[in-house]
Structures are given as structure tokens and as C-alpha cells.
Design an enzyme around this catalytic site. Structure first.
Site, PDB file in Angstrom:
ATOM      1  N   HIS A 275     -10.212  -4.564  -3.608  1.00  7.88           N
ATOM      2  CA  HIS A 275      -8.986  -4.810  -2.952  1.00  7.88           C
ATOM      3  C   HIS A 275      -9.117  -5.179  -1.638  1.00  7.88           C
ATOM      4  CE1 HIS A 275      -9.708  -0.553  -2.666  1.00  7.88           C
ATOM      5  NE2 HIS A 275      -9.199  -0.630  -1.613  1.00  7.88           N
TER       6      HIS A 275
ATOM      7  N   SER B 187     -11.699   4.284  -1.429  1.00  3.07           N
ATOM      8  CA  SER B 187     -11.436   5.562  -2.218  1.00  3.07           C
ATOM      9  C   SER B 187     -11.080   4.964  -3.478  1.00  3.07           C
ATOM     10  CB  SER B 187     -10.208   6.042  -1.400  1.00  3.07           C
ATOM     11  OG  SER B 187      -9.112   5.117  -1.330  1.00  3.07           O
TER      12      SER B 187
ATOM     13  N   ASP C 224       0.864  -1.060  -0.032  1.00  2.00           N
ATOM     14  CA  ASP C 224      -0.028  -0.001  -0.041  1.00  2.00           C
ATOM     15  C   ASP C 224       0.879   1.378  -0.009  1.00  2.00           C
ATOM     16  OD1 ASP C 224      -3.299   0.547   1.002  1.00  2.00           O
ATOM     17  OD2 ASP C 224      -1.818   2.442   1.259  1.00  2.00           O
TER      18      ASP C 224
END
Ligand code: DGP
Length: 111
Positions: free
Chosen positions: A97, A92, A30
Site C-alpha cells: 500500500h 503492519s 486510512d
């Protein structure tokens, strides 16, 4: 999907640190880690949310997350998996995911 950052990563691996790849799935770190270990598992095919995914895809995403977590040693103390769905949950990026986070304590309930 045009303008999807995760589709861009699928098409150009230089845009993320890749931890796992097969023909249909990708795991990568990430960009804004919320824990010492924080990676995402995605289907390469553009699927917007968990609401749009079939049973096999959801199973594979979780299974890959567990495999990568184990490989990183997160199985020792545990880890958290999160799938945010739509705005109230804080999604977002509109490409499905699974977050996998570990390396610290997590509180419950989530905020
Ligand atoms: P969510 O809020 O559940 O939609 O999580 C999206 C996550 O995606 C967030 O933790 C940050 C991460 N992210 C956003 N843009 C990028 C990017 O360009 N590269 C990587 N590696 N991660 C990204």
C-alpha cells in the site's frame, strides 16, 4: 489472501471509504489517519511488499495516488507519499500500500 484486511476491503467495499477504484487498484481512507487527509492506494491483487511488485504496478500506484491527491486539492500545498516495507519500516499490513498524507506540515527526517 485469507486473513488479509486489505483483501477483505477489496472483496467488501463497505469496510472502507473508497476514493478510487478501477479493475486492478483501489484507494480508500486510512482507518487511523495521521493527517487531515490520509488515504491508501493498493493493488487489488495480494502483493506483500514493494519488493514483490513490478515496475508497472509501482508506477500505477503512485500515479493513482497523485490523481486522487490532486482531486482532493492536496496539490496546492503538497503531500507526502510513503511505502513502508517490512518490520523496520513499520509495515503492519502485509498487502502492498502507498500512503498519501496531506493537510499539514511534515517534518524531515522521519523518526
Ligand atoms: P503500514 O503501517 O504502512 O502497514 O500501514 C497500514 C495502515 O493501514 C495503517 O495506517 C492503518 C491502516 N489500516 C489498518 N487496518 C485498516 C482497516 O481495516 N481499514 C482501513 N481503512 N485502514 C486500515
Amino acid at each position: 489472501m485469507p486473513n488479509c484486511i486489505f483483501c477483505a476491503i477489496v472483496n467488501d467495499h463497505r469496510q472502507a471509504k473508497i476514493l478510487y477504484e478501477d479493475t486492478d487498484y483501489l484507494a480508500f481512507e486510512d482507518l487511523h489517519p495521521q493527517a487531515p487527509a490520509h488515504f491508501l492506494v493498493i493493488p487489488k491483487r495480494h502483493i506483500e511488499t514493494i519488493l514483490d511488485a513490478d515496475k508497472e504496478t509501482l508506477g500505477n500506484l503512485i500515479h493513482i495516488g497523485v490523481r486522487v491527491a490532486r482531486k482532493m486539492g492536496l496539490d496546492k500545498n503538497g503531500f507526502r507519499t510513503v511505502i513502508n516495507c517490512k518490520r523496520h519500516a513499520g509495515q503492519s499490513v502485509d498487502h502492498l500500500h502507498v500512503h498519501v498524507m496531506g493537510g499539514r506540515w511534515f517534518s524531515w527526517p522521519p523518526g
